[in-house]
Write a protein that holds these residues in place. Structure first.
Motif, PDB file in Angstrom:
ATOM      1  N   THR A  39      41.249  31.247  44.427  1.00 46.67           N
ATOM      2  CA  THR A  39      41.400  32.640  44.851  1.00 46.67           C
ATOM      3  C   THR A  39      40.121  33.459  44.811  1.00 46.67           C
ATOM      4  O   THR A  39      40.105  34.593  45.271  1.00 46.67           O
ATOM      5  N   ASP A  41      35.805  33.874  45.560  1.00 44.79           N
ATOM      6  CA  ASP A  41      34.687  33.394  46.365  1.00 44.79           C
ATOM      7  C   ASP A  41      33.390  33.360  45.570  1.00 44.79           C
ATOM      8  O   ASP A  41      32.542  32.521  45.799  1.00 44.79           O
ATOM      9  N   ASP A  86      46.194  42.209  47.229  1.00 44.83           N
ATOM     10  CA  ASP A  86      47.115  41.134  47.597  1.00 44.83           C
ATOM     11  C   ASP A  86      47.757  40.450  46.386  1.00 44.83           C
ATOM     12  O   ASP A  86      48.447  39.458  46.534  1.00 44.83           O
ATOM     13  N   GLU A  88      46.592  38.540  44.229  1.00 42.60           N
ATOM     14  CA  GLU A  88      46.091  37.198  43.902  1.00 42.60           C
ATOM     15  C   GLU A  88      45.518  37.188  42.487  1.00 42.60           C
ATOM     16  O   GLU A  88      44.685  38.017  42.140  1.00 42.60           O
ATOM     17  N   CYS A 107      37.313  38.464  45.568  1.00 45.45           N
ATOM     18  CA  CYS A 107      38.583  37.880  45.964  1.00 45.45           C
ATOM     19  C   CYS A 107      38.389  37.186  47.313  1.00 45.45           C
ATOM     20  O   CYS A 107      37.852  37.780  48.256  1.00 45.45           O
ATOM     21  N   LYS A 108      38.794  35.943  47.405  1.00 44.46           N
ATOM     22  CA  LYS A 108      38.606  35.163  48.636  1.00 44.46           C
ATOM     23  C   LYS A 108      39.386  35.757  49.796  1.00 44.46           C
ATOM     24  O   LYS A 108      38.877  35.848  50.913  1.00 44.46           O
ATOM     25  N   SER A 109      40.620  36.173  49.582  1.00 42.45           N
ATOM     26  CA  SER A 109      41.439  36.642  50.702  1.00 42.45           C
ATOM     27  C   SER A 109      41.110  38.057  51.147  1.00 42.45           C
ATOM     28  O   SER A 109      41.070  38.346  52.340  1.00 42.45           O
ATOM     29  N   SER A 110      40.852  38.985  50.219  1.00 43.62           N
ATOM     30  CA  SER A 110      40.558  40.373  50.611  1.00 43.62           C
ATOM     31  C   SER A 110      39.067  40.630  50.790  1.00 43.62           C
ATOM     32  O   SER A 110      38.685  41.661  51.335  1.00 43.62           O
ATOM     33  N   GLN A 111      38.221  39.726  50.293  1.00 37.48           N
ATOM     34  CA  GLN A 111      36.764  39.838  50.336  1.00 37.48           C
ATOM     35  C   GLN A 111      36.262  41.113  49.659  1.00 37.48           C
ATOM     36  O   GLN A 111      35.268  41.696  50.051  1.00 37.48           O
TER      37      GLN A 111
END
Length: 114
Positions: A39, A41, A86, A88, A107-111
């Motif tokens: 999850t 980055d 999100d 995560e 965070c990988k998904s929201s950057q």
């Protein structure tokens, strides 16, 4: 799918696996937290363990996207610090084992960088 690390710099710290899982202080071998595998980055962590040792971790990946700084705080759910956008789970810092810490985590998904 396994990710490829671009940088992995650990000082007085070890991870249970290549880029995640349980985190340990090298001086006292105590568990200081848990880094969620898929999850995040990028992680920049500096801490002082309860035993007095100072440690750090810098991890990022070949496919990491440069995030943007977020003014929101991570949300604590159970014992995990989570992305507020999100939900995560990103990381757990065991407060009873760490005297203080500074951290930037993406965070990988929201950057978003927290």
């Amino acid at each position: 799918m396994s990710r490829v690390l671009k940088r992995k710099e650990l000082e007085n710290t070890r991870l249970a696996t290549n880029y995640g899982g349980w985190m340990y202080c090298d001086k006292c071998n105590e568990n200081i937290g848990y880094l969620c595998y898929s999850t995040y980055d990028k992680l920049e962590l500096k801490y002082q363990c309860k035993c007095g040792s100072k440690g750090s971790a810098l991890l990022d990946f070949e496919d990491s996207i440069i995030g943007s700084k977020c003014n929101e705080e991570l949300v604590l759910k159970k014992n995990r610090l989570c992305c507020p956008k999100d939900s995560e789970p990103l990381i757990t810092i065991l407060e009873g084992k760490v005297v203080r810490y500074e951290m930037n985590i993406t965070c990988k998904s929201s950057q978003s960088i927290y």
